[in-house]
Write a protein that holds these residues in place. Structure first.
Motif, PDB file in Angstrom:
ATOM      1  N   ALA A 179       0.847  -1.186   0.000  1.00 18.43           N
ATOM      2  CA  ALA A 179       0.000   0.000   0.000  1.00 18.43           C
ATOM      3  C   ALA A 179       0.885   1.239   0.000  1.00 18.43           C
ATOM      4  O   ALA A 179       1.936   1.265   0.627  1.00 18.43           O
ATOM      5  CB  ALA A 179      -0.911  -0.010   1.229  1.00 18.43           C
ATOM      6  N   PRO A 180       0.486   2.327  -0.695  1.00 20.82           N
ATOM      7  CA  PRO A 180       1.286   3.548  -0.702  1.00 20.82           C
ATOM      8  C   PRO A 180       1.307   4.179   0.677  1.00 20.82           C
ATOM      9  O   PRO A 180       0.338   4.117   1.421  1.00 20.82           O
ATOM     10  CB  PRO A 180       0.554   4.444  -1.711  1.00 20.82           C
ATOM     11  N   SER A 181       2.437   4.794   1.021  1.00 17.97           N
ATOM     12  CA  SER A 181       2.556   5.449   2.322  1.00 17.97           C
ATOM     13  C   SER A 181       1.675   6.684   2.360  1.00 17.97           C
ATOM     14  O   SER A 181       1.268   7.209   1.315  1.00 17.97           O
ATOM     15  CB  SER A 181       4.014   5.849   2.571  1.00 17.97           C
ATOM     16  N   LEU A 207       1.637  13.565  -1.378  1.00 16.56           N
ATOM     17  CA  LEU A 207       2.370  14.261  -2.426  1.00 16.56           C
ATOM     18  C   LEU A 207       1.608  14.310  -3.741  1.00 16.56           C
ATOM     19  O   LEU A 207       1.802  15.212  -4.536  1.00 16.56           O
ATOM     20  CB  LEU A 207       3.740  13.594  -2.628  1.00 16.56           C
ATOM     21  N   GLY A 208       0.753  13.336  -3.975  1.00 11.61           N
ATOM     22  CA  GLY A 208       0.029  13.321  -5.231  1.00 11.61           C
ATOM     23  C   GLY A 208      -1.406  13.799  -5.120  1.00 11.61           C
ATOM     24  O   GLY A 208      -2.054  14.021  -6.125  1.00 11.61           O
ATOM     25  N   VAL A 225       0.867  27.241  -0.600  1.00 12.67           N
ATOM     26  CA  VAL A 225       0.283  25.941  -0.297  1.00 12.67           C
ATOM     27  C   VAL A 225       1.194  24.870  -0.884  1.00 12.67           C
ATOM     28  O   VAL A 225       1.670  25.015  -2.018  1.00 12.67           O
ATOM     29  CB  VAL A 225      -1.139  25.816  -0.896  1.00 12.67           C
ATOM     30  N   GLU A 226       1.452  23.813  -0.138  1.00 11.44           N
ATOM     31  CA  GLU A 226       2.312  22.738  -0.648  1.00 11.44           C
ATOM     32  C   GLU A 226       1.492  21.719  -1.415  1.00 11.44           C
ATOM     33  O   GLU A 226       0.475  21.219  -0.928  1.00 11.44           O
ATOM     34  CB  GLU A 226       3.046  22.038   0.484  1.00 11.44           C
ATOM     35  N   TRP A 227       1.923  21.436  -2.633  1.00  9.52           N
ATOM     36  CA  TRP A 227       1.271  20.413  -3.464  1.00  9.52           C
ATOM     37  C   TRP A 227       2.369  19.624  -4.173  1.00  9.52           C
ATOM     38  O   TRP A 227       3.213  20.189  -4.860  1.00  9.52           O
ATOM     39  CB  TRP A 227       0.333  21.067  -4.487  1.00  9.52           C
ATOM     40  N   ARG A 228       2.361  18.299  -3.966  1.00 10.99           N
ATOM     41  CA  ARG A 228       3.380  17.422  -4.545  1.00 10.99           C
ATOM     42  C   ARG A 228       4.793  17.873  -4.178  1.00 10.99           C
ATOM     43  O   ARG A 228       5.724  17.797  -4.975  1.00 10.99           O
ATOM     44  CB  ARG A 228       3.232  17.350  -6.070  1.00 10.99           C
ATOM     45  N   ALA A 288      -6.856  16.064 -15.638  1.00  8.33           N
ATOM     46  CA  ALA A 288      -5.470  16.527 -15.521  1.00  8.33           C
ATOM     47  C   ALA A 288      -5.110  16.672 -14.058  1.00  8.33           C
ATOM     48  O   ALA A 288      -5.900  17.168 -13.258  1.00  8.33           O
ATOM     49  CB  ALA A 288      -5.302  17.872 -16.235  1.00  8.33           C
ATOM     50  N   THR A 289      -3.895  16.214 -13.718  1.00  6.59           N
ATOM     51  CA  THR A 289      -3.414  16.345 -12.347  1.00  6.59           C
ATOM     52  C   THR A 289      -1.966  16.805 -12.350  1.00  6.59           C
ATOM     53  O   THR A 289      -1.287  16.698 -13.359  1.00  6.59           O
ATOM     54  CB  THR A 289      -3.523  15.013 -11.594  1.00  6.59           C
TER      55      THR A 289
END
Length: 206
Positions: free
Chosen positions: A46-48, A54-55, A73-76, A205-206
């Motif tokens: 499983a992903p942490s 982060l995604g 704001v922090e994104w990825r 889109a991401t």
């Protein structure tokens, strides 16, 4: 002799109570050991939580940003600026000269941000605060600054102190600067309640 005395004794009668208790306890411990090994093994696939964070898209309330203020704001793992531009700032964007890509022809933004203010709502700029040259962090350079790196007719924008690249209030880079392209505008959208969602725009889109 009675025939009853010749009947075979049931097998379970041969096991004394203490031995039965020991066997049951041993079996239970074995099952627990298997479970203890299996759970970490399955969890490792499983992903942490950090990887998911982060995604994942992040949200914020843009109404909390005052005119002229920049909220990060922090994104990825990247700093994303949310700047509320005042009417004077928006007016200044109409008369900016010397830009390398004034029409945002290089795809550094989603289609809905391919406009002079490079945003969905003109007053709100959403941009990744990383210089497109070598990944340094530009700083806000307001109009009237005493920074000698800004020209005399500077109308406000961003300055990268690492190598001198300058960007206007829409994140468009000026000509003859180390940064090759405008600042990146990430996918974003405004939800029904006015919340700003960064990282998704409903188009996939991401």
């Amino acid at each position: 002799m009675s025939t009853e005395s010749l009947l075979p004794v049931p097998a379970e009668c041969d096991i004394d109570p203490e031995r039965r208790t020991w066997l049951l306890a041993t079996g239970a411990m074995g099952a627990a050991a298997v479970t203890a090994v299996a759970v970490p093994l399955v969890s490792s696939f499983a992903p942490s939580e950090r990887a998911k964070a982060l995604g994942a898209a992040v949200s914020m309330d843009p109404l909390t940003v005052a005119p002229g203020e920049i909220r990060t704001v922090e994104w990825r793992g990247q700093p994303v600026w949310v700047m509320r531009r005042s009417p004077d700032m928006l007016a200044a964007l109409e008369h900016v000269e010397g830009l390398a890509d004034p029409a945002s022809e290089v795809k550094q933004q989603p289609p809905y941000a391919t406009n002079p203010h490079r945003s969905i709502k003109p007053e709100l700029l959403v941009a990744v605060g990383i210089c497109t040259h070598l990944g340094c962090s530009p700083v806000n350079l307001p109009q009237g600054t005493t920074n000698t790196s800004a020209p005399a007719d500077w109308k406000g924008g961003f300055f990268c102190p690492c190598h001198g690249s300058t960007f206007d209030l829409a994140g468009r880079v000026f000509k003859n600067k180390p940064a090759p392209t405008n600042l990146v505008v990430p996918p974003h959208q405004y939800l029904a309640d006015g919340t700003l969602l960064i990282g998704e725009d409903g188009s996939g889109a991401t």
